[in-house]
Design a protein around this motif. Sequence first.
Motif, mmCIF file in Angstrom:
data_model
loop_
_atom_site.group_PDB
_atom_site.id
_atom_site.type_symbol
_atom_site.label_atom_id
_atom_site.label_comp_id
_atom_site.label_asym_id
_atom_site.label_seq_id
_atom_site.Cartn_x
_atom_site.Cartn_y
_atom_site.Cartn_z
ATOM 1 N N VAL A 297 0.919 -1.332 0.275
ATOM 2 C CA VAL A 297 -0.071 -0.315 -0.303
ATOM 3 C C VAL A 297 0.666 1.071 0.163
ATOM 4 N N VAL A 298 2.213 1.114 1.058
ATOM 5 C CA VAL A 298 2.954 2.396 0.888
ATOM 6 C C VAL A 298 3.468 2.620 -0.575
ATOM 7 N N GLY A 299 3.918 1.199 -0.824
ATOM 8 C CA GLY A 299 4.574 1.482 -2.489
ATOM 9 C C GLY A 299 4.091 2.173 -3.182
ATOM 10 N N LEU A 300 2.128 1.177 -3.417
ATOM 11 C CA LEU A 300 1.878 2.550 -4.530
ATOM 12 C C LEU A 300 1.908 3.722 -4.218
ATOM 13 N N ALA A 301 0.990 4.530 -3.470
ATOM 14 C CA ALA A 301 0.890 5.757 -3.058
ATOM 15 C C ALA A 301 1.715 6.500 -2.482
ATOM 16 N N GLU A 302 2.924 6.086 -2.539
ATOM 17 C CA GLU A 302 4.623 6.702 -2.942
ATOM 18 C C GLU A 302 4.499 7.084 -4.310
ATOM 19 N N THR A 303 4.786 5.610 -5.107
ATOM 20 C CA THR A 303 4.729 5.962 -6.092
ATOM 21 C C THR A 303 3.761 6.828 -6.633
ATOM 22 N N ALA A 304 2.656 6.777 -6.598
ATOM 23 C CA ALA A 304 1.660 7.450 -7.358
ATOM 24 C C ALA A 304 1.804 9.175 -6.826
ATOM 25 N N GLY A 305 2.344 9.162 -6.137
ATOM 26 C CA GLY A 305 2.371 10.671 -5.136
ATOM 27 C C GLY A 305 1.530 10.746 -4.476
ATOM 28 N N LEU A 306 0.824 9.646 -4.043
ATOM 29 C CA LEU A 306 0.209 10.644 -2.730
ATOM 30 C C LEU A 306 -0.217 11.026 -1.278
ATOM 31 N N LEU A 307 1.970 10.948 -1.438
ATOM 32 C CA LEU A 307 2.020 11.264 0.059
ATOM 33 C C LEU A 307 2.432 12.400 0.896
ATOM 34 N N ASP A 308 2.429 12.664 1.886
ATOM 35 C CA ASP A 308 3.127 13.868 1.939
ATOM 36 C C ASP A 308 3.522 13.574 3.725
ATOM 37 N N PRO A 309 4.740 12.653 3.745
ATOM 38 C CA PRO A 309 5.618 12.798 4.899
ATOM 39 C C PRO A 309 5.510 13.969 5.967
ATOM 40 N N ALA A 310 5.864 14.922 4.901
ATOM 41 C CA ALA A 310 5.768 16.342 5.727
ATOM 42 C C ALA A 310 5.024 16.801 6.238
ATOM 43 N N SER A 311 3.886 16.638 6.501
ATOM 44 C CA SER A 311 2.754 17.467 6.633
ATOM 45 C C SER A 311 2.927 16.118 8.146
ATOM 46 N N VAL A 312 3.809 15.364 8.311
ATOM 47 C CA VAL A 312 3.365 14.458 9.881
ATOM 48 C C VAL A 312 4.199 14.656 10.961
ATOM 49 N N LYS A 313 3.574 14.695 11.407
ATOM 50 C CA LYS A 313 3.820 15.510 12.368
ATOM 51 C C LYS A 313 4.206 14.450 13.744
ATOM 52 N N ILE A 314 4.616 13.210 13.633
ATOM 53 C CA ILE A 314 4.323 12.190 14.998
ATOM 54 C C ILE A 314 5.705 11.958 16.412
ATOM 55 N N ARG A 315 4.187 12.005 16.989
ATOM 56 C CA ARG A 315 4.664 12.970 18.593
ATOM 57 C C ARG A 315 5.343 11.959 19.365
ATOM 58 N N SER A 316 6.323 11.748 20.160
ATOM 59 C CA SER A 316 6.829 10.890 20.188
ATOM 60 C C SER A 316 6.716 10.577 21.292
ATOM 61 N N SER A 317 6.758 9.743 22.749
ATOM 62 C CA SER A 317 6.168 8.573 23.533
ATOM 63 C C SER A 317 5.988 9.868 24.481
ATOM 64 N N GLU A 318 7.397 10.158 25.193
ATOM 65 C CA GLU A 318 7.730 11.176 25.529
ATOM 66 C C GLU A 318 6.814 11.930 25.847
ATOM 67 N N GLN A 319 6.387 13.354 24.700
ATOM 68 C CA GLN A 319 5.440 13.894 24.071
ATOM 69 C C GLN A 319 3.857 13.453 24.441
ATOM 70 N N GLN A 320 3.260 12.834 24.074
ATOM 71 C CA GLN A 320 2.042 12.206 24.489
ATOM 72 C C GLN A 320 1.910 12.110 25.879
ATOM 73 N N GLU A 321 3.410 11.237 26.931
ATOM 74 C CA GLU A 321 2.886 11.890 28.065
ATOM 75 C C GLU A 321 3.258 12.378 28.480
ATOM 76 N N LEU A 322 3.532 14.158 28.234
ATOM 77 C CA LEU A 322 3.639 14.746 28.562
ATOM 78 C C LEU A 322 1.884 15.923 29.235
ATOM 79 N N ALA A 323 1.314 15.124 27.950
ATOM 80 C CA ALA A 323 0.413 15.744 27.186
ATOM 81 C C ALA A 323 -0.662 15.019 27.899
ATOM 82 N N GLY A 324 -0.061 14.268 29.187
ATOM 83 C CA GLY A 324 -1.334 13.345 29.782
ATOM 84 C C GLY A 324 -2.246 12.714 28.872
#
Length: 605
Positions: A297-324
């Motif tokens: 799935v990721v391979g297809l979406a990538e080849t088709a130019g449907l992904l934008d990794p820069a738009s995702v800011k995955i929060r680390s577990s520490e950030q999640q814990e800080l946010a309660g």
Amino acid sequence: MLNLVQAAESAARNPPPSSSSSATFADPRRGFCSFEFFPPKTDAGVANLMERMERMVAAGPLFVDVTWRSGGETSAVSLAIAKAARQLLGPDRVMLHMTCAGASKATLVSHLATAAAAGVQCILALRGDDLDDFEEQNNAPFKYAIDLVRLIRSEFTNKFTVAVAGYPEGHGGIGYAVNLKHLKEKVDAGADFIITQMVYNAEVFLQFLQDCRGIGITCPIIPGIMPITNYQQFIRIISLTKVMVPDDLLDALRAVKHDDAAVRDIGSSFVLQLIQQFQNAGVFGVHFYTMNLEEPVVGLAETAGLLDPASVKIRSSEQQELAGEVRPIYWQHRPTSYMVRTSDWSEFPNGRWGDHQSPAFGDLSDFHLAAVHPPTVSPRHAIIQKELDTDITICRRLKTEQDVFEVFAKYVQGDIPMIPWCSNPLDSETSSISQRLANLNRHGILTINSQPAVNGVPSTDSVFGWGPADGLVYQKAYVEFFCDSQRLDKLERVLSAHRHLTLHAIRADGTERVGATNHTTALTWGVFPNREIVQPTIMDPVSFRVWSTEAFTLWQRHWARLYPASSTERALLSTIAHSYWLVTVVDNNFVASTLFDALDQVVMA
Ligand SMILES: Cc1cc2nc3c(=O)[nH]c(=O)nc-3n(C[C@H](O)[C@H](O)[C@H](O)COP(=O)(O)OP(=O)(O)OC[C@H]3O[C@@H](n4cnc5c(N)ncnc54)[C@H](O)[C@@H]3O)c2cc1C
Ligand SMILES: NC(=O)c1ccc[n+]([C@@H]2O[C@H](COP(=O)([O-])OP(=O)(O)OC[C@H]3O[C@@H](n4cnc5c(N)ncnc54)[C@H](O)[C@@H]3O)[C@@H](O)[C@H]2O)c1
């Protein structure tokens, strides 16, 4: 979520000035996609999905969504997955499916409130299919998806973005135009965008889009696509959903059906072309039915130019814990990934039931792709006709158990195209045992799956071969069937003289009878140059338990239901479903199998 979808659509149509007008297909500004996940059937599968989802959301889909089992039995798992996705992606990029048919207002309001409290801001409002009793549905307050859309708008005003399902090829056999009218009503009742049933024909989707626009549906409409990764799975899903698939594609896939890598290549080229056709027509978003698979799935979406990794800011577990926030329990205790050994071959290399620890493990009905009832009947849908014929055949008069046995026997003889457990004609490898199977079925050993023993046949063999060339393939004889307690008792006695045969039997109430060993057992394996041994099918007691629940349900859901509520047939099928055992027997001696001799002894007078 709506803003996000609209912004993505508009950015795709009007790329920023820096982007050249001759942007390439792989230009990430040209498209967007969503990834749909379904709740795996086992805890280990959920744990592994969490891990996989973390990688998949990092790839940069616009949003992810999680399916819902009709009746809401797995609502806690769907919610846990949606909540985990929200923690990773943020609240406006997660959508939860919810079905309403057969539910009470109080239950739905409670589910919606729980979803809101978990930070879910978008709901795909659906009717659902899997109702045990249609009569009950007719008296229920929530009959259609529109009722859920209305409930959300009246009880939660604009707290949720609401999506609804659309069907480019129609739905429910009530006519395409009527379906469109109902779709418009859902949008008028407050739906913000539409995701479609999977579609493999650009013309069909573009016509649907035009027809929607023609009747005043102006909201975004995202076409759904399921990547093609495995022939058997693809055929089963298109038989269930009845979506149209071009004959050329089917022919090309059929020609390489035992070689997953080749199936995936053909499938990927086809899907990429389809996406290109959508984009050429100004449709830039795609919804992927991921089947919980990652790499294809990721391979297809990538080849088709449907992904934008820069738009995702995955929060680390520490950030999640800080946010309660608390990370899902699955992450804290996740077992070492079980995926490694299959990563090269994706999930089910020509395999059958999957690995219960895999996130992609489940019955097809769990994928909730669409209605399992025939949509608008069109002459092109030979497959529907096939199903209708089957309905008529198995809907014939059933007065005694022997009448039921005869239906199973006729299926293995090729006289009936389907039974509720088997939606395709038998494989050619079964022809060597089909007469023996017919005899067993006529004597109450109601088979639903089998394989003969194979000892070192070339992987290119036209009947038994699979995988790359120059290999050797092996399999243990195996059979899965329903039978009553008397026959099971007799089988156990016979098996005492066949120590290499192992048995596992389960009844609808969960009672089990197991043989001496009850471990995960290799059923099919292959030896190929420069590779480790590949083992696409295993007999796994956990998978078998999960499957047995589904297998017993099919007596009622796909068969008994064809008869009136108080009919003899319904009562007979229901008695069988409650009293029979689902049995598997594996013959560990793949060199000199005695499985079918042992079964013959059981049915001998
Ligand atoms: C993108 C997508 C995701 C899905 N996810 C799930 C899921 O997570 N879980 C799940 O169980 N199922 C899921 N499904 C399957 C879905 O529940 C079934 O397809 C179901 O049969 C129809 O759902 P719906 O929301 O489209 O129903 P509806 O919009 O209610 O339509 C159902 C049928 O009723 C007709 N209809 C609508 N209103 C009326 C009316 N007033 N009078 C008469 N007829 C009417 C429609 O034309 C249609 O034929 C999904 C389907 C899609 C396309
Ligand atoms: N044992 C488990 O743990 C488990 C788990 C999930 C699913 N299943 C089984 O898997 C089936 C679907 O998987 P699949 O890909 O193996 O199916 P399949 O359609 O590919 O069939 C596998 C083999 O069984 C043969 N077969 C089909 N119907 C038969 C019947 N009625 N009697 C005897 N042989 C038959 C086929 O010809 C083929 O060789 C389900 O219906 C269920 O029976 C088993």
